[in-house]
Enzyme design. Structure first.
Site, PDB file in Angstrom:
ATOM      1  N   LYS A  34     -18.850 -28.163  -6.041  1.00  0.00           N
ATOM      2  CA  LYS A  34     -18.772 -28.138  -4.578  1.00  0.00           C
ATOM      3  C   LYS A  34     -18.801 -29.562  -4.026  1.00  0.00           C
ATOM      4  CE  LYS A  34     -21.460 -23.923  -3.635  1.00  0.00           C
ATOM      5  NZ  LYS A  34     -20.414 -23.142  -3.006  1.00  0.00           N
TER       6      LYS A  34
ATOM      7  N   ARG B  35     -20.893 -13.180  -7.909  1.00  0.00           N
ATOM      8  CA  ARG B  35     -20.358 -11.868  -8.303  1.00  0.00           C
ATOM      9  C   ARG B  35     -20.562 -11.628  -9.801  1.00  0.00           C
ATOM     10  NH1 ARG B  35     -14.512 -13.394  -6.086  1.00  0.00           N
ATOM     11  NH2 ARG B  35     -15.885 -14.530  -4.677  1.00  0.00           N
TER      12      ARG B  35
HETATM   13  N1  BES Z   1     -23.035 -19.430  -2.608  1.00  0.00           N
HETATM   14  C1  BES Z   1     -21.666 -19.506  -2.279  1.00  0.00           C
HETATM   15  C2  BES Z   1     -21.324 -18.854  -0.947  1.00  0.00           C
HETATM   16  C3  BES Z   1     -21.951 -19.407   0.302  1.00  0.00           C
HETATM   17  C4  BES Z   1     -21.186 -20.137   1.182  1.00  0.00           C
HETATM   18  C5  BES Z   1     -23.275 -19.158   0.607  1.00  0.00           C
HETATM   19  C6  BES Z   1     -21.738 -20.604   2.348  1.00  0.00           C
HETATM   20  C7  BES Z   1     -23.837 -19.636   1.780  1.00  0.00           C
HETATM   21  C8  BES Z   1     -23.067 -20.346   2.665  1.00  0.00           C
HETATM   22  C9  BES Z   1     -20.834 -18.802  -3.355  1.00  0.00           C
HETATM   23  O1  BES Z   1     -21.354 -18.834  -4.635  1.00  0.00           O
HETATM   24  C10 BES Z   1     -19.518 -19.492  -3.410  1.00  0.00           C
HETATM   25  O2  BES Z   1     -19.484 -20.608  -3.836  1.00  0.00           O
HETATM   26  N2  BES Z   1     -18.487 -18.835  -2.966  1.00  0.00           N
HETATM   27  C11 BES Z   1     -17.177 -19.362  -2.986  1.00  0.00           C
HETATM   28  C12 BES Z   1     -16.287 -18.335  -3.619  1.00  0.00           C
HETATM   29  C13 BES Z   1     -14.932 -18.827  -3.920  1.00  0.00           C
HETATM   30  C14 BES Z   1     -14.968 -19.820  -5.050  1.00  0.00           C
HETATM   31  C15 BES Z   1     -14.097 -17.623  -4.283  1.00  0.00           C
HETATM   32  C16 BES Z   1     -16.769 -19.633  -1.538  1.00  0.00           C
HETATM   33  O3  BES Z   1     -17.077 -18.812  -0.666  1.00  0.00           O
HETATM   34  O4  BES Z   1     -16.176 -20.660  -1.306  1.00  0.00           O
HETATM   35 MN    MN Z   2     -20.758 -20.577  -5.756  1.00  0.00          MN
END
Ligand code: BES
Ligand code: MN
Ligand code: MN
Length: 463
Positions: A237, A312
């Protein structure tokens, strides 16, 4: 003639009055006609200082959420006076006092000089039972908020396990933790892969509350995402506005734990099981990698397209494991997708799943009543198309659109019971104070689930 200013220490009155009323005429108990007429008519929360005493007058509304916002407004006013004792007068309103208490929360235990101000609210004896109940629920919310707000260097998987054990020792909640060895034997391929780069083993927390008078024949199972920190893994990230607040990625687990904490204290008559897969999602030379193919607990193979779609993967194994409880209903809570936040904003959770429609309607209604708002997303099978893989059964990433739904569709492969998925990525954590929900961890989900489970009438014993 001379004139000078003399400075005096700030006048801080010890006790402040808080008067709740519904009709103007109720004010004749406290103010004379002239004073009542001088009050501005367009403000529901007024501060009145007649030099002898300070009073905050609150005109209640009929809608619960409006009264909660007034609870926040009144708390903010009284807090700025640094009052230690508050004399509550007039009528009683549960939503108002709930929000009043929720607004008092500060996460300052990691400051070297935490705010030590203790506030007491002096209430009428006949409000006692109701206030005690409010206080129990709020303390569960505060625990959930604390868990979410504690950063990774204070709350890793090991610390999380200790915090859970400590909270439930000497209670009627049974707890069990599965370690890496057990998870390997049980084929938790998703949870183990996400944990692969970590120096700290994963855990599966299993908690059960089964009172003798429970009305449901089969348990209600709650599953919570417990990623204590999400770097995104090799699909790293960016730091700003993303990784910097990923301590909140265990908010789903914290919420279901807060729920079972409240259920136990309130002696709810429901059989409840909580399952929380707990790990960090770190980066290192042992990391699971994009392109890897995992075998999950249910034997399905998953092509990892993005290691940041880790939630997931760990939930899938936990949801599959939930089958062994023969549940009446399964609800999972997870900070799962940024897509849910983009679709509904920061203050609303996305709900979806295969449970009967009446449960979704009921949840939406309770969302309105508790102020923990939820909105249902469509869940057609067409969305599954995006998860097709050429070389495995499915992949863990959909296309560029409908990301919250494709994440839900991914989870659906692992369920075989009535199920509701709640994506709390938006409302679990705030970046600036959002009235009584506060700053940082909000505890979203605890009050919603308390009301849902308390009023759950499905699966009655013997019927
Ligand atoms: N923990 C994140 C999602 C999240 C985003 C939580 C903002 C709290 C605030 C999750 O694990 C994630 O990284 N999701 C990705 C999924 C994508 C790679 C399909 C996302 O939402 O960008
Ligand atoms: Mn994630
Ligand atoms: Mn995550």
């Amino acid at each position: 003639m001379s004139f000078k200013f003399e400075y005096q220490a700030k006048v801080e009155l010890e006790k402040v009055n808080l008067v709740l009323y519904k009709e103007m005429q109720e004010l004749t108990n406290y103010l004379n006609t002239e004073q009542i007429e001088s009050l501005p008519k367009d403000d529901n929360c007024l501060f009145f200082n007649d030099f002898k005493s300070q009073t905050v007058f609150v005109k209640l509304e009929t809608e619960q959420e409006k009264n909660r916002r007034l609870g926040f407004a009144a708390f903010s006013k009284i807090n700025s006076l640094k009052a230690k004792k508050i004399n509550a007068l007039g009528v009683f309103d549960a939503s108002f006092f709930e929000a009043f208490m929720l607004s008092s929360y500060r996460f300052d235990i990691l400051k070297t000089k935490p705010n030590s101000l203790e506030i007491s609210l002096l209430i009428d004896q006949k409000w006692k039972v109701k206030c005690l109940e409010i206080s129990k629920i709020c303390h569960s919310v505060f625990w959930t908020r604390d868990l979410v707000n504690l950063p990774f260097n204070y709350l890793n998987t090991t610390n999380f396990e200790s915090a859970i054990k400590k909270r439930f020792e000497d209670t009627s909640v049974n707890i069990e933790f599965w370690d890496k060895n057990k998870l390997q034997k049980e084929n938790f391929g998703g949870l183990l892969a996400v944990n692969q780069a970590s120096n700290i083993e994963p855990r599966l927390a299993i908690l059960e509350y089964k009172p003798e008078n429970s009305t449901n024949e089969k348990p209600i199972v709650l599953v919570g995402k417990g990623v204590v920190y999400d770097t995104g893994g090799l699909s790293l990230k960016p730091t700003e506005h993303s990784m910097d607040f990923m301590k909140c990625d265990m908010a789903g687990a914290a919420a279901v734990l807060g729920l079972i904490d409240a259920a136990q204290k309130l002696h709810l008559d429901k059989w409840i099981v909580c399952i929380c897969p707990i790990t960090d999602n770190l980066i290192g030379n042992q990391s699971f990698a994009p392109g890897n193919i995992l075998t999950m607990r249910n034997q399905m193979t998953v092509e990892v397209m993005d290691t940041d779609a880790e939630g997931r993967l760990i939930l899938a194994d936990a949801l599959d494991f939930a089958k062994t409880f023969n549940p009446a209903l399964v609800i999972d809570l997870a900070t799962l997708t940024g897509s849910a936040v983009r679709a509904l904003g920061e203050n609303v959770a996305a709900i979806m799943g295969n449970a009967p429609s009446y449960l979704f309607h009921q949840l939406a209604k309770i969302g309105e009543e508790t102020g923990e708002k939820v909105a249902r997303l469509p869940f057609w099978d067409e969305y599954k198309e995006q998860l097709k893989s050429d070389i495995a059964d499915i992949k863990n990433l959909g296309g560029a659109t409908a990301g919250a739904i494709t994440a839900g569709k991914f989870l659906e492969y692992f369920v075989a019971y009535d199920w509701i998925h709640i994506d709390i990525a938006g409302p679990a954590f705030t970046h600036k104070t959002y009235h009584y929900q506060g700053l940082g961890g909000t505890g979203f989900g605890v009050r919603l689930l308390v009301d849902l489970i308390r009023n759950y009438t499905g699966n009655v014993k013997g019927s």
